[in-house]
Design a protein around this motif. Structure first.
Motif, PDB file in Angstrom:
ATOM      1  N   UNK A 166      12.915  80.352  27.469  1.00  0.00           N
ATOM      2  CA  UNK A 166      12.143  79.294  26.798  1.00  0.00           C
ATOM      3  C   UNK A 166      11.392  79.847  25.592  1.00  0.00           C
ATOM      4  N   UNK A 167      10.812  81.043  25.728  1.00  0.00           N
ATOM      5  CA  UNK A 167      10.074  81.647  24.624  1.00  0.00           C
ATOM      6  C   UNK A 167      10.985  81.891  23.427  1.00  0.00           C
ATOM      7  N   UNK A 168      12.196  82.365  23.693  1.00  0.00           N
ATOM      8  CA  UNK A 168      13.146  82.617  22.604  1.00  0.00           C
ATOM      9  C   UNK A 168      13.556  81.313  21.929  1.00  0.00           C
ATOM     10  N   UNK A 169      13.833  80.277  22.711  1.00  0.00           N
ATOM     11  CA  UNK A 169      14.216  78.988  22.152  1.00  0.00           C
ATOM     12  C   UNK A 169      13.064  78.350  21.391  1.00  0.00           C
ATOM     13  N   UNK A 170      11.837  78.605  21.847  1.00  0.00           N
ATOM     14  CA  UNK A 170      10.672  78.052  21.155  1.00  0.00           C
ATOM     15  C   UNK A 170      10.553  78.610  19.749  1.00  0.00           C
ATOM     16  N   UNK A 171      10.738  79.926  19.594  1.00  0.00           N
ATOM     17  CA  UNK A 171      10.658  80.534  18.270  1.00  0.00           C
ATOM     18  C   UNK A 171      11.803  80.063  17.376  1.00  0.00           C
ATOM     19  N   UNK A 172      12.989  79.878  17.953  1.00  0.00           N
ATOM     20  CA  UNK A 172      14.136  79.464  17.157  1.00  0.00           C
ATOM     21  C   UNK A 172      14.041  78.009  16.710  1.00  0.00           C
ATOM     22  N   UNK A 173      13.304  77.194  17.456  1.00  0.00           N
ATOM     23  CA  UNK A 173      13.219  75.767  17.137  1.00  0.00           C
ATOM     24  C   UNK A 173      12.074  75.423  16.189  1.00  0.00           C
ATOM     25  N   UNK A 174      11.264  76.422  15.836  1.00  0.00           N
ATOM     26  CA  UNK A 174      10.146  76.159  14.939  1.00  0.00           C
ATOM     27  C   UNK A 174      10.639  75.786  13.541  1.00  0.00           C
ATOM     28  N   UNK A 175       9.848  74.941  12.850  1.00  0.00           N
ATOM     29  CA  UNK A 175      10.241  74.513  11.507  1.00  0.00           C
ATOM     30  C   UNK A 175      10.259  75.693  10.536  1.00  0.00           C
ATOM     31  N   UNK A 176       9.242  76.555  10.647  1.00  0.00           N
ATOM     32  CA  UNK A 176       9.211  77.739   9.798  1.00  0.00           C
ATOM     33  C   UNK A 176       9.857  78.910  10.532  1.00  0.00           C
ATOM     34  N   UNK A 177      11.156  78.749  10.886  1.00  0.00           N
ATOM     35  CA  UNK A 177      11.862  79.739  11.697  1.00  0.00           C
ATOM     36  C   UNK A 177      11.935  81.086  10.993  1.00  0.00           C
ATOM     37  N   UNK A 178      12.038  81.067   9.649  1.00  0.00           N
ATOM     38  CA  UNK A 178      12.127  82.336   8.927  1.00  0.00           C
ATOM     39  C   UNK A 178      10.835  83.143   9.049  1.00  0.00           C
ATOM     40  N   UNK A 179       9.711  82.427   9.015  1.00  0.00           N
ATOM     41  CA  UNK A 179       8.438  83.114   9.169  1.00  0.00           C
ATOM     42  C   UNK A 179       8.266  83.616  10.591  1.00  0.00           C
ATOM     43  N   UNK A 180       8.734  82.843  11.561  1.00  0.00           N
ATOM     44  CA  UNK A 180       8.664  83.260  12.960  1.00  0.00           C
ATOM     45  C   UNK A 180       9.597  84.438  13.226  1.00  0.00           C
ATOM     46  N   UNK A 181      10.624  84.571  12.390  1.00  0.00           N
ATOM     47  CA  UNK A 181      11.594  85.651  12.577  1.00  0.00           C
ATOM     48  C   UNK A 181      10.905  87.018  12.514  1.00  0.00           C
ATOM     49  N   UNK A 182       9.916  87.146  11.644  1.00  0.00           N
ATOM     50  CA  UNK A 182       9.179  88.406  11.532  1.00  0.00           C
ATOM     51  C   UNK A 182       8.425  88.689  12.819  1.00  0.00           C
ATOM     52  N   UNK A 183       7.779  87.662  13.376  1.00  0.00           N
ATOM     53  CA  UNK A 183       7.033  87.844  14.621  1.00  0.00           C
ATOM     54  C   UNK A 183       7.967  88.185  15.781  1.00  0.00           C
ATOM     55  N   UNK A 184       9.140  87.558  15.791  1.00  0.00           N
ATOM     56  CA  UNK A 184      10.110  87.832  16.850  1.00  0.00           C
ATOM     57  C   UNK A 184      10.582  89.271  16.787  1.00  0.00           C
ATOM     58  N   UNK A 185      10.918  89.727  15.600  1.00  0.00           N
ATOM     59  CA  UNK A 185      11.389  91.104  15.444  1.00  0.00           C
ATOM     60  C   UNK A 185      10.286  92.105  15.790  1.00  0.00           C
ATOM     61  N   UNK A 186       9.043  91.783  15.426  1.00  0.00           N
ATOM     62  CA  UNK A 186       7.933  92.667  15.762  1.00  0.00           C
ATOM     63  C   UNK A 186       7.736  92.741  17.275  1.00  0.00           C
ATOM     64  N   UNK A 187       7.813  91.583  17.952  1.00  0.00           N
ATOM     65  CA  UNK A 187       7.662  91.549  19.405  1.00  0.00           C
ATOM     66  C   UNK A 187       8.815  92.274  20.087  1.00  0.00           C
ATOM     67  N   UNK A 188      10.044  92.052  19.591  1.00  0.00           N
ATOM     68  CA  UNK A 188      11.211  92.718  20.181  1.00  0.00           C
ATOM     69  C   UNK A 188      11.145  94.229  19.976  1.00  0.00           C
ATOM     70  N   UNK A 189      10.731  94.659  18.781  1.00  0.00           N
ATOM     71  CA  UNK A 189      10.615  96.093  18.512  1.00  0.00           C
ATOM     72  C   UNK A 189       9.576  96.742  19.421  1.00  0.00           C
ATOM     73  N   UNK A 190       8.455  96.054  19.613  1.00  0.00           N
ATOM     74  CA  UNK A 190       7.421  96.571  20.511  1.00  0.00           C
ATOM     75  C   UNK A 190       7.936  96.690  21.938  1.00  0.00           C
TER      76      UNK A 190
END
Length: 422
Positions: A166-190
């Motif tokens: 659900x968390x992954x789908x939530x980030x992908x469904x956001x309107x500003x998905x490109x901006x969320x992409x940075x947060x996703x990569x930061x969380x995944x890297x951590x």
């Protein structure tokens, strides 16, 4: 909380502004009810622990029960199982009496959220009842509790994977998905960094000698499973991204650490267990945190009934209950079996030391199999991501049963022989 207030304008609206005690005494409030059930579950955990570690002081009272044989059969492992059985009976009765509840202000809704004085009388009676049963019944319950605890672990596993998905789908469904992409990569890297750090620390702490083949196998196989989940998620037909395998990798590293940590004291490959064999403030704090974590995990899993509904209604009815009452009590019933297994090390013939929880070779293998099962479930959900939820569930069950039986029958005996040959 706001949703529940808007749904129940006739009953909950009149009591929501009152004190906790007035809501508990007069109101049929399902939100207050779940915390009360959680508190009762915590008290049962503490009672089982007290009987296991400090039950000798209650020998005088135990002699009143003829099946206890001067109290000896109601202490230690058997005492834990008796308390667990009483807790299981309470929540299983609540499960049977609330399963299928769909409307607020119905009789079963009021029974779940109210009638507290009746339930506070029923709960201690059911707690005492197992102490009058013969030991043969308790031994049978101990065998059944192994299965019930396994069901609890499976439910908890599906709940965790559902949240990660659900968390992954939530980030992908956001309107500003490109901006969320940075947060996703930061969380995944951590998450990946913590996974690698955890694997390195396990090698340092639990592989002091090259002869520790079993621990080397556990840790190396965990590293391989992280790579496997990442490869599946990045496959063009799946394309699930980095976040879900990273968080799942963190989860299975934690399970692997718990498994190796559960190895009994005295093993040359588990110096951490050797150094923590004495009772000090750190051991006590670790034990208390483990108990609270178990209660919180049971509570959070019990409330999360949505991920186990194959058909989800898009529009929720105004008088619908806020969470599944029957599922909530079923999770607590299986959780009663689970805390018994942790306190006795999954072995009714295994004596546990004071201030210890989930220690023994049986506990270790339960954790390891749970780790493999987690990867099976996650991988199958990723591969079947394009199917319907019903098809995913059927595929998941069949795939997990086949793969886990195959892995267990092939890997478990060979690992045992390696361990025996050390």
């Amino acid at each position: 909380m706001e949703t529940g207030t808007s749904i129940n304008t006739n009953g909950y609206e009149t009591i929501k502004d009152g004190s906790w005690f007035s809501q508990f005494r007069n109101g049929y409030n399902p939100w207050i009810a779940r915390y009360v059930y959680g508190l009762m579950f915590l008290l049962a955990n503490l009672l089982a622990w007290a009987i296991r570690d400090y039950g000798r002081g209650a020998l005088t009272e135990m002699r009143k029960f003829k099946n206890c044989k001067d109290g000896l059969n109601c202490l230690g492992t058997e005492g834990v199982l008796r308390v667990s059985l009483g807790c299981f009976l309470f929540y299983f009765i609540m499960f049977l009496s609330t399963a299928g509840t769909s409307k607020t202000h119905s009789t079963r809704d009021k029974w779940h959220s109210g009638w507290w004085f009746a339930k506070l009388l029923m709960w201690p009676c059911l707690t005492i009842f197992p102490f009058v049963l013969p030991s043969s019944v308790i031994e049978l319950y101990g065998e059944i509790a192994h299965f019930g605890a396994g069901v609890f672990l499976l439910i908890q596993l599906i709940s965790i994977i559902s949240f990660i998905t659900w968390l992954n789908e939530f980030f992908q469904s956001q309107k500003d998905a490109e901006r969320c992409h940075v947060h996703v990569m930061l969380l995944a890297t951590t998450a990946y960094t913590l996974c690698i750090l955890g694997v390195i620390l396990m090698y340092i702490w639990y592989v002091p000698d090259p002869s520790c083949f079993l621990n080397i196998f556990f840790i190396t196989w965990t590293l391989f499973l992280i790579q496997l989940m990442t490869s599946i998620s990045l496959h063009p037909k799946v394309n699930a991204g980095f976040l879900t395998p990273a968080l799942m990798g963190l989860y299975i590293v934690f399970i692997c650490w718990c498994a190796i940590r559960s190895e009994p004291v005295g093993e040359t490959c588990n110096r951490k267990a050797e150094s923590s064999s004495r009772t000090d403030w750190l051991t006590i704090i670790s034990f208390v945190v483990a108990i609270l974590a178990m209660v919180i995990a049971t509570f959070s899993t019990g409330v999360d009934s949505q991920c186990f509904q194959f058909k989800k209604d898009e529009v929720q009815e105004e008088d619908a209950i806020p969470y599944g009452y029957g599922f909530f009590h079923f999770v607590f019933a299986t959780g009663s079996m689970y805390f018994a297994m942790l306190l006795i090390g999954w072995n009714s013939h295994h004596s546990m030391k004071k201030w210890t929880i989930d220690v023994g070779w049986t506990s270790t293998w339960v954790r390891i199999v749970n780790e493999w099962l987690a990867v099976c479930v996650y991988s199958n959900l990723d591969v079947g991501g394009s199917n319907s939820i019903e098809e995913q569930a059927n595929n998941m069950i069949g795939f997990c049963v086949h793969l886990c039986i195959e892995e267990t029958t092939q890997t478990f005996p060979s690992a045992i022989w390696i361990w025996l040959g050390k």
